[in-house]
Write a protein that holds these residues in place. Structure first.
Motif, PDB file in Angstrom:
ATOM      1  N   ARG A   1      42.081 -33.822 -40.455  1.00  0.00           N
ATOM      2  CA  ARG A   1      42.753 -33.497 -41.713  1.00  0.00           C
ATOM      3  C   ARG A   1      41.973 -32.375 -42.390  1.00  0.00           C
ATOM      4  NH1 ARG A   1      46.672 -37.075 -43.084  1.00  0.00           N
ATOM      5  NH2 ARG A   1      46.691 -39.066 -41.933  1.00  0.00           N
ATOM      6  N   LEU A   2      42.667 -31.303 -42.728  1.00  0.00           N
ATOM      7  CA  LEU A   2      41.988 -30.093 -43.196  1.00  0.00           C
ATOM      8  C   LEU A   2      41.203 -30.297 -44.484  1.00  0.00           C
ATOM      9  CD1 LEU A   2      44.581 -27.247 -42.474  1.00  0.00           C
ATOM     10  CD2 LEU A   2      42.669 -28.037 -41.067  1.00  0.00           C
ATOM     11  N   HIS A   3      41.664 -31.166 -45.363  1.00  0.00           N
ATOM     12  CA  HIS A   3      41.023 -31.315 -46.667  1.00  0.00           C
ATOM     13  C   HIS A   3      40.104 -32.527 -46.759  1.00  0.00           C
ATOM     14  CE1 HIS A   3      43.309 -28.015 -48.429  1.00  0.00           C
ATOM     15  NE2 HIS A   3      44.367 -28.492 -47.799  1.00  0.00           N
ATOM     16  N   THR A   4      39.832 -33.155 -45.626  1.00  0.00           N
ATOM     17  CA  THR A   4      38.885 -34.272 -45.581  1.00  0.00           C
ATOM     18  C   THR A   4      37.476 -33.741 -45.351  1.00  0.00           C
ATOM     19  OG1 THR A   4      40.538 -35.823 -44.730  1.00  0.00           O
ATOM     20  CG2 THR A   4      38.215 -36.360 -44.337  1.00  0.00           C
TER      21      THR A   4
ATOM     22  N   ILE B   1      48.943 -17.411 -47.520  1.00  0.00           N
ATOM     23  CA  ILE B   1      47.724 -17.411 -48.328  1.00  0.00           C
ATOM     24  C   ILE B   1      47.300 -18.848 -48.599  1.00  0.00           C
ATOM     25  CG2 ILE B   1      46.653 -16.709 -50.496  1.00  0.00           C
ATOM     26  CD1 ILE B   1      47.322 -14.392 -48.653  1.00  0.00           C
ATOM     27  N   ARG B   2      46.071 -19.183 -48.213  1.00  0.00           N
ATOM     28  CA  ARG B   2      45.547 -20.533 -48.399  1.00  0.00           C
ATOM     29  C   ARG B   2      44.392 -20.569 -49.389  1.00  0.00           C
ATOM     30  NH1 ARG B   2      47.669 -24.387 -44.597  1.00  0.00           N
ATOM     31  NH2 ARG B   2      46.289 -25.737 -45.812  1.00  0.00           N
ATOM     32  N   THR B   3      44.100 -19.435 -50.029  1.00  0.00           N
ATOM     33  CA  THR B   3      42.940 -19.351 -50.920  1.00  0.00           C
ATOM     34  C   THR B   3      43.329 -19.229 -52.390  1.00  0.00           C
ATOM     35  OG1 THR B   3      42.894 -16.993 -50.361  1.00  0.00           O
ATOM     36  CG2 THR B   3      41.327 -18.423 -49.220  1.00  0.00           C
ATOM     37  N   GLY B   4      44.610 -19.428 -52.714  1.00  0.00           N
ATOM     38  CA  GLY B   4      45.042 -19.337 -54.103  1.00  0.00           C
ATOM     39  C   GLY B   4      44.784 -17.964 -54.682  1.00  0.00           C
ATOM     40  N   GLU B   5      44.132 -17.929 -55.843  1.00  0.00           N
ATOM     41  CA  GLU B   5      43.825 -16.656 -56.499  1.00  0.00           C
ATOM     42  C   GLU B   5      42.433 -16.147 -56.149  1.00  0.00           C
ATOM     43  OE1 GLU B   5      44.473 -17.145 -60.657  1.00  0.00           O
ATOM     44  OE2 GLU B   5      46.630 -17.496 -60.450  1.00  0.00           O
TER      45      GLU B   5
ATOM     46  N   ARG C   1      43.065 -15.249 -47.793  1.00  0.00           N
ATOM     47  CA  ARG C   1      43.045 -15.551 -46.362  1.00  0.00           C
ATOM     48  C   ARG C   1      44.052 -16.630 -46.026  1.00  0.00           C
ATOM     49  NH1 ARG C   1      38.312 -16.385 -42.591  1.00  0.00           N
ATOM     50  NH2 ARG C   1      39.446 -14.892 -41.335  1.00  0.00           N
ATOM     51  N   GLY C   2      44.491 -16.612 -44.765  1.00  0.00           N
ATOM     52  CA  GLY C   2      45.212 -17.739 -44.210  1.00  0.00           C
ATOM     53  C   GLY C   2      44.191 -18.605 -43.492  1.00  0.00           C
ATOM     54  N   LEU C   3      44.604 -19.241 -42.399  1.00  0.00           N
ATOM     55  CA  LEU C   3      43.689 -20.061 -41.614  1.00  0.00           C
ATOM     56  C   LEU C   3      43.231 -19.266 -40.394  1.00  0.00           C
ATOM     57  CD1 LEU C   3      45.553 -23.502 -41.773  1.00  0.00           C
ATOM     58  CD2 LEU C   3      43.719 -22.646 -43.244  1.00  0.00           C
ATOM     59  N   LEU C   4      42.069 -18.620 -40.538  1.00  0.00           N
ATOM     60  CA  LEU C   4      41.473 -17.713 -39.561  1.00  0.00           C
ATOM     61  C   LEU C   4      42.287 -16.435 -39.371  1.00  0.00           C
ATOM     62  CD1 LEU C   4      39.884 -19.890 -36.714  1.00  0.00           C
ATOM     63  CD2 LEU C   4      38.797 -18.806 -38.681  1.00  0.00           C
TER      64      LEU C   4
ATOM     65  N   GLY D   1      30.611 -31.998 -48.996  1.00  0.00           N
ATOM     66  CA  GLY D   1      32.000 -31.816 -49.410  1.00  0.00           C
ATOM     67  C   GLY D   1      32.756 -30.746 -48.650  1.00  0.00           C
ATOM     68  N   THR D   2      32.079 -30.041 -47.753  1.00  0.00           N
ATOM     69  CA  THR D   2      32.744 -28.992 -46.974  1.00  0.00           C
ATOM     70  C   THR D   2      33.837 -29.601 -46.102  1.00  0.00           C
ATOM     71  OG1 THR D   2      30.790 -27.567 -46.902  1.00  0.00           O
ATOM     72  CG2 THR D   2      32.430 -27.230 -45.185  1.00  0.00           C
ATOM     73  N   THR D   3      34.977 -28.923 -46.043  1.00  0.00           N
ATOM     74  CA  THR D   3      36.100 -29.375 -45.231  1.00  0.00           C
ATOM     75  C   THR D   3      36.426 -28.330 -44.161  1.00  0.00           C
ATOM     76  OG1 THR D   3      37.774 -28.303 -46.613  1.00  0.00           O
ATOM     77  CG2 THR D   3      37.062 -30.514 -47.276  1.00  0.00           C
ATOM     78  N   ALA D   4      37.275 -28.718 -43.227  1.00  0.00           N
ATOM     79  CA  ALA D   4      37.737 -27.761 -42.218  1.00  0.00           C
ATOM     80  C   ALA D   4      38.501 -26.624 -42.879  1.00  0.00           C
ATOM     81  CB  ALA D   4      38.609 -28.469 -41.186  1.00  0.00           C
ATOM     82  N   HIS D   5      39.216 -26.935 -43.940  1.00  0.00           N
ATOM     83  CA  HIS D   5      39.958 -25.891 -44.664  1.00  0.00           C
ATOM     84  C   HIS D   5      39.001 -24.844 -45.211  1.00  0.00           C
ATOM     85  CE1 HIS D   5      42.302 -24.009 -47.934  1.00  0.00           C
ATOM     86  NE2 HIS D   5      43.341 -24.281 -47.174  1.00  0.00           N
ATOM     87  N   HIS D   6      37.878 -25.271 -45.765  1.00  0.00           N
ATOM     88  CA  HIS D   6      36.875 -24.318 -46.258  1.00  0.00           C
ATOM     89  C   HIS D   6      36.421 -23.384 -45.137  1.00  0.00           C
ATOM     90  CE1 HIS D   6      35.715 -27.483 -49.509  1.00  0.00           C
ATOM     91  NE2 HIS D   6      36.556 -26.606 -50.005  1.00  0.00           N
ATOM     92  N   LEU D   7      36.141 -23.944 -43.982  1.00  0.00           N
ATOM     93  CA  LEU D   7      35.627 -23.143 -42.872  1.00  0.00           C
ATOM     94  C   LEU D   7      36.697 -22.200 -42.325  1.00  0.00           C
ATOM     95  CD1 LEU D   7      33.612 -25.902 -40.968  1.00  0.00           C
ATOM     96  CD2 LEU D   7      32.717 -24.155 -42.514  1.00  0.00           C
ATOM     97  N   LEU D   8      37.935 -22.653 -42.266  1.00  0.00           N
ATOM     98  CA  LEU D   8      39.022 -21.823 -41.739  1.00  0.00           C
ATOM     99  C   LEU D   8      39.354 -20.653 -42.649  1.00  0.00           C
ATOM    100  CD1 LEU D   8      41.316 -24.711 -40.499  1.00  0.00           C
ATOM    101  CD2 LEU D   8      40.347 -22.926 -39.024  1.00  0.00           C
ATOM    102  N   THR D   9      39.052 -20.778 -43.924  1.00  0.00           N
ATOM    103  CA  THR D   9      39.343 -19.696 -44.867  1.00  0.00           C
ATOM    104  C   THR D   9      38.087 -18.920 -45.251  1.00  0.00           C
ATOM    105  OG1 THR D   9      39.149 -21.248 -46.740  1.00  0.00           O
ATOM    106  CG2 THR D   9      41.353 -20.860 -45.842  1.00  0.00           C
ATOM    107  N   HIS D  10      36.975 -19.202 -44.570  1.00  0.00           N
ATOM    108  CA  HIS D  10      35.720 -18.507 -44.845  1.00  0.00           C
ATOM    109  C   HIS D  10      35.789 -17.089 -44.300  1.00  0.00           C
ATOM    110  CE1 HIS D  10      31.416 -18.224 -45.719  1.00  0.00           C
ATOM    111  NE2 HIS D  10      31.287 -17.575 -44.569  1.00  0.00           N
ATOM    112  N   PRO D  11      35.520 -16.091 -45.132  1.00  0.00           N
ATOM    113  CA  PRO D  11      35.652 -14.706 -44.663  1.00  0.00           C
ATOM    114  C   PRO D  11      34.510 -14.265 -43.756  1.00  0.00           C
ATOM    115  CG  PRO D  11      34.864 -14.745 -46.927  1.00  0.00           C
ATOM    116  CD  PRO D  11      35.163 -16.166 -46.557  1.00  0.00           C
TER     117      PRO D  11
END
Length: 254
Positions: free
Chosen positions: A71-74, A185-189, A194-197, A90-100
């Motif tokens: 789950r991306l936000h777990t 876009i998965r990073t809001g404002e 970024r999207g996911l990678l 607290g880092t999630t997979a979503h954080h890593l996938l949107t990391h520039p």
């Protein structure tokens, strides 16, 4: 947006003037509309290690999400101490996938995928993605990802139509849901967006490219049913932005 003859001509002129040995192609769901193999044999496998994040890791992560194993936000700590090693609490997979940029996020995601599946990333990508797609020439060789142009085109065509029934065994990780969720876009404002990678680009285009200048790059635009790939000659390379503009910018008739 349909790639017209003058756009294909513009791409060809750009690459031939800047990097005549580059391998490139532009096309859509039906296949290639313009391109060059740079004078290489048809089965030549190129160094595409700079694209391993999206050619191997991204679809493998997608397959784990689709099957409910991830789950991306777990927070990663929920998957064990090893999964959360070396990342802030607290880092999630979503954080890593949107990391520039950078390789640290890809390293953490690779470790997570291998822990959840019990298999090395190379095996996961081969069995879940490359083999079902017919990407028989794509493999890691001494730690470097290599692939022939034909395999890259199969991958890009699948992104434009992830529900294509013509693929006999639909590859895991390139489902319509995962592709749609990734190419938005998965990073809001927050910036950079970024999207996911995948990174957004002008004209409704999404891109993934090697971090270094002159490295390989992929572009895809589901909205306009078009994809493009550029594998520059080492140490040279046609400008990425100029290539993208030539391949995707709307013409006066569009």
């Amino acid at each position: 947006m349909t790639p017209l003859c003058d756009q294909a001509t513009a791409v060809r002129a750009l690459v031939e003037s800047a990097d005549p040995g580059a391998v490139w192609a532009v096309g859509g769901p039906e296949g290639t509309r313009a391109g060059s193999d740079g004078g290489h044999p048809a089965d030549a496998a190129f160094d595409v290690d700079g694209l391993s994040g999206v050619l191997a890791l991204w679809p493998v992560i997608g397959s784990l999400v689709d099957e409910g194993a991830l789950r991306l936000h777990t927070p990663l700590a929920a998957y064990g101490d090893t999964a959360a090693e070396g990342v802030p609490a607290g880092t999630t997979a979503h954080h890593l996938l949107t990391h520039p940029g950078g390789t640290a996020a890809l390293t953490h995601l690779t470790r997570l995928a291998e822990q959840l599946s019990g298999s090395p990333l190379a095996d996961l990508a081969a069995t879940r993605v490359w083999h079902p797609l017919g990407m028989t020439g794509t493999r890691f060789v001494d730690g470097t990802l290599r692939a022939p142009l034909a395999d890259l085109l199969r991958f890009l065509r699948r992104l434009l139509d992830p529900g294509d029934p013509a693929v006999p065994a639909a590859p895991e990780g390139i489902s319509r849901a995962w592709t749609t969720e990734s190419l938005r876009i998965r990073t809001g404002e927050l910036t950079p967006a970024r999207g996911l990678l995948w990174d957004p680009a002008p004209h409704g285009v999404w891109t993934h490219h090697a971090p270094q200048d002159g490295g390989p790059a992929l572009w895809v635009s589901p909205r306009h049913h078009r994809w493009a790939v550029l594998l520059p000659t080492a140490g040279r390379g046609a400008p990425r932005h100029a290539f993208r503009e030539a391949a995707f910018a709307p013409t006066s008739s569009e």
